[in-house]
Write a protein that holds these residues in place. Structure first.
Motif: not given
Length: 97
Positions: A52-68
């Motif tokens: 699985x690959x990480x999807x782009x989020x709307x911000x980062x948490x600890x270097x990870x893209x997250x969806x708020x």
């Protein structure tokens, strides 16, 4: 998907995902998606190991893209996707599963 902590490391999650992906491919699907908490580093590592690959989020948490607020206020999530290719149906797979 969740696996009882006492069963982790025995290939249960990998087996379940493999069966699910095989059935999805047999049904003509070309992609599967998953989510987890940004704090669940074991899940993140597992999904990446499964391809699985990480999807782009709307911000980062600890270097990870997250969806708020993905799962509600304060419930941020890391989203993944995995492209799949058509494969023959597995033994025991049922149409429409």
């Amino acid at each position: 998907m969740g696996v009882d902590p006492e069963l982790r490391g025995r290939g249960v999650a990998r087996g379940l995902y493999t069966e699910f992906i095989d059935r999805a491919a047999a049904a003509g699907r070309r992609e599967v998606r998953a989510i987890t908490s940004p704090a669940n580093t074991g899940s993140i590592a597992f999904h990446q190991a499964m391809g699985f690959v990480l999807e782009e989020g709307d911000r980062e948490v600890d270097g990870l893209p997250v969806h708020t607020d993905y799962d509600g206020p304060g419930q941020d999530r890391v989203c993944f996707r995995k492209r799949i290719t058509a494969r023959p149906a597995t033994a025991g797979a049922t149409e429409g599963a």
